[in-house]
Design a protein around this motif. Sequence first.
Motif, short mmCIF file in Angstrom:
data_model
loop_
_atom_site.label_atom_id
_atom_site.label_comp_id
_atom_site.label_asym_id
_atom_site.label_seq_id
_atom_site.Cartn_x
_atom_site.Cartn_y
_atom_site.Cartn_z
N GLU A 1 -0.09 -12.73 3.18
CA GLU A 1 1.23 -11.98 3.94
C GLU A 1 1.73 -10.88 2.86
OE1 GLU A 1 4.10 -14.88 4.88
OE2 GLU A 1 5.28 -13.44 6.07
N ASP A 2 1.71 -11.34 1.64
CA ASP A 2 2.25 -10.40 0.65
C ASP A 2 1.39 -8.84 0.47
OD1 ASP A 2 3.82 -12.23 -0.16
OD2 ASP A 2 2.86 -12.92 -1.74
N ASN A 3 0.27 -8.87 0.72
CA ASN A 3 -0.30 -7.62 0.71
C ASN A 3 -0.70 -7.21 2.18
OD1 ASN A 3 -2.60 -9.09 1.59
ND2 ASN A 3 -3.53 -8.97 -0.34
N GLY A 4 0.03 -7.76 3.08
CA GLY A 4 -0.06 -7.32 4.69
C GLY A 4 -1.23 -7.46 5.01
N TYR A 5 -1.83 -8.76 4.61
CA TYR A 5 -3.29 -9.34 5.10
C TYR A 5 -4.27 -8.18 4.91
CZ TYR A 5 -0.55 -12.97 6.94
OH TYR A 5 0.38 -14.03 6.78
N SER A 6 -4.05 -7.62 3.72
CA SER A 6 -5.12 -6.48 3.30
C SER A 6 -6.23 -7.08 2.39
CB SER A 6 -4.66 -5.20 2.97
OG SER A 6 -5.48 -4.41 2.49
N ASP B 1 -3.25 -5.38 17.74
CA ASP B 1 -2.57 -4.88 16.30
C ASP B 1 -3.36 -3.25 16.14
OD1 ASP B 1 -1.94 -4.23 13.95
OD2 ASP B 1 -3.11 -5.49 13.06
N ARG C 1 -6.87 -3.04 8.44
CA ARG C 1 -6.71 -4.36 7.82
C ARG C 1 -7.98 -4.68 7.19
NH1 ARG C 1 -2.03 -5.75 8.47
NH2 ARG C 1 -0.94 -5.58 10.72
N PRO D 1 -3.78 -1.01 0.52
CA PRO D 1 -2.84 -1.64 1.23
C PRO D 1 -1.80 -0.60 1.63
CG PRO D 1 -3.50 -2.91 -0.77
CD PRO D 1 -4.13 -1.78 -0.85
N LEU E 1 -1.75 0.72 5.32
CA LEU E 1 -1.03 -0.02 6.48
C LEU E 1 0.27 0.37 6.61
CD1 LEU E 1 -2.15 -3.48 5.93
CD2 LEU E 1 -2.60 -2.25 7.74
N ALA E 2 1.04 0.48 5.42
CA ALA E 2 2.22 0.93 5.51
C ALA E 2 2.63 2.41 5.90
CB ALA E 2 2.95 0.63 4.13
N ASP F 1 7.07 0.25 12.62
CA ASP F 1 7.97 -0.65 11.59
C ASP F 1 9.14 -0.78 12.20
OD1 ASP F 1 8.36 2.21 11.81
OD2 ASP F 1 8.93 2.30 9.70
#
Lengths: 561, 321
Positions: A472-477, B32, B38, B43, B46-47, B56
């Motif tokens: 969860e912390d890494n956005g499930y990456s 999604d 993913r 990472p 994603l954001a 968001d």
Amino acid sequence: MSTRFRLGAIGLAALALLAASCTSGGTGTALKSDARPAAAAPVRQGGSIVIGAEQEPDCTDWIASCATSIWGTWIMDIPTIPRVFEPRKVDGTWGLAATNVMASEPEVAAGPPQKVTYRINPAAVWSDGEPITSEDFAYTALAIRDGKDVLNRTGYSHVTKIDTPDPKTAVFTFDASYANWKGLFSDSSGLLPSHLLKGKDRSALMKDGYTWSGGPWKIESWTKGVSVVLVPNANYWGDKPKLDKVTFQFTADTAAAFQAFKTGQLDALYPTPQLDSIDQIKSGLPNASSIIDPESGNLEAIWFNNAKAPFDSVTFRQAVSHAIDRKAVVTRLYGALGVNEPAQSAHTPLVGRYGGTDFAQYIPDLAKVDSLMRGDGWAKGSDGIWAKAGNRATFSVSTMTGNKRRELTEQILQEQMRAAGFEVKIDNTSATDLFASKLPKGDFQMGLWTLVDTFPQPSLEASFSSSAVPTEDNGYSGLNMSRIDLPGLDKVLDTAASSLDEARRVDVSRQADKLLADSAALLPLDVIPNILLWNNKIGGPLAIDPARGPFWNLAQWGLAS
Amino acid sequence: MFAYLARRLLYSVPVVLIASFLLFWAVRIAFDPLAKLRGGRDPGALARAAERLGLDQSIPVQYWHWLTRFVTGDWGVSSRTAGPVHGLILPALGTTLQLIVWGVLVAAVIALAVGVYSAVRQYSAGDLAFTGLSYLGVAMPPFWLGLILIQILAAWPQELLGLTDPPLYFVGLHSPDGGGPLDYARHLVLPVLTLTVGLVASWSRFTRATMLDALTSEYVRTARAKGVPKRRIVTRHALRTALGPFVSVTAVDAGLLFGGLVVTEQIFAIQGMGRLFLDSLLAGDVFVLVPWTLVIAVVVIVFNLLADLAYAVLDPRVRLR
């Protein structure tokens, strides 16, 4: 490490191979290549052919997140985008060699800091006649390192300084030792023309196809949903294409594609090795030739969730591994293609020299299963299923619904494990749900999917280091869906990733393979073969490159003379 | 009639709005849009993608933004292709429209002929044969039918006659080099036939039933008693009465067909609405799925409206208010 995701080429589902997109190293000892010698019929200049393409790419902005389709790479990226290194097989081993973009092999200084110097071929030009320069190197690297919506910055994020002392020389400085430096401008991305793109909206200019090229072909047209047409790049400085035109016609339905091939509407196919396609090939295709090459970058494996019961137990994983007759599975699936041996490494054959054969220790052995399970406190109940403290040895296996090959595999596994005292339930779901939700969140016990390499360089850390566990912390990456976290493994993987010494890299990569095998963190099943079919009217040195696909040498294809 | 039209269109607006919100909400929950990212090794991607696509924000806010853009002609950007959504949907709609128009025309002509014949010669050998065939036609799944038709009408003739090309093509709607009307026709026959068989089967049964009703009605009996020739009774009296409901059903089915061409378009490599839906679904591309569904909903509403209008035109007893 592979960075281009093979979407749909292995199993249909678009996301199926997302999670399966990278690995490293490999043994290459599991399978001997059964590939036929490449065809080399003499060809004439001119003419056109139509090739069936199973999948259409979403876009052609190769560094953006929309460019994940391996078919896009095969049919438009590789033919038009210049690269620094290309895979080459020497003495039976896939390695890397500098392309004709380079005046000489790039020079690497270990440092610290590590520096790589690229010297560009004076003859190398874009299709508009402008030379390929060090500015193109700088532009591409910065677009990837600092740009928005970039799919993969691997390697480029280590670049701290770019020098361009002259138009034909580029010097890159790294912040740390980076072993996979050959992947830069070669793996997921090649070079982009700064004189056409710098200061402009690259995505708008590239995503729907582009007219420029630095390779032997140009994209003449891309009619969405219908076809892509390639024509020769008149200004290409290397060997020019023999054909006047190559059309890739999008044909997603395998059965219809085979009919179209048989009736001459399509001149070549590169079909997914599903059961029906294998049956079609086995039953014979008129006036056609084929290559079936098990030396691919596709490794199908049984994936255990190392963080979830019952597979959080090494003993349990080992017992299950001894309950499975992998040779029987492989023979059932690919025996018709002459592929009968299971894979024995966590590496694909593409990076085979970096792997060992440590998984060979897992052969079907019910006595061993009994011994391991009893030693761990399990006892068989009256129904023949192991049980311990009121818990039965029942677990589920998951893959994507609709993939007949994998569904058959599950049924075979279910039967084999029932005989060994394990009750397996099939819990399949859509590819989207599986790869976007269940696997990243660890909501599975045992799974079946494919790991894909598209570049002959090892990078086990992407799939097996503890930092690659999606949370969860890494956005499930992260690609370590199996949640593998073995003592000592991260250190070995780090060493492999940063070691510039090839012998050392091979050694530590094999150590990683052994750690994975000894703890049965996963169980490699089979290498999925690649298949190329072509009408006999096509000549030239046809051969499959497991990294660049079957069309890597399309310029040498032609109509048989 | 104008008031009726205006009222019907006005009623459709809240229906479409509610449907679109429910769809937006359901699709956003179920899929999604960032699935492809993913598992990547960046990472931050994603954001950045979430921010770029507005993911968001809360779902109602996302919906509102989407809706206000949609009504002004900005249908958004596909998360799969990074291209404008209208650039995907409108060409696909045009392609599917070609299949629908040709399929409905061919099916209507055949279904009317078969239905009238079966009604006029009720329980004859021909009627029984058509009845059996219609059950077969309804039961045949398109994926199987398409491949069988390819084999029978393209592969075998080529093989038996030693042709270099098959007489009918089955990849796309035209050859890679373009081609004229003949090339288009050779590409169109097999997908249209695949689409048509099921329609002919159900529409011919419908025509048979309505024709039987008409042929046993009072005014037909009166016409017969007056000595009007049988052919004239069938074509001028019974058929005209049966045509109203037939056109109505045809229009409704044609609207529904827009969303149901996934299999046919997949087999024949045609980039229409069906394939676009499948591609978008597999990619979890909510930015295409929602407007796609909305366009289909509008098409269905329009065709329903056309059905009602056609009914009124063909049957003088019907008046729209």
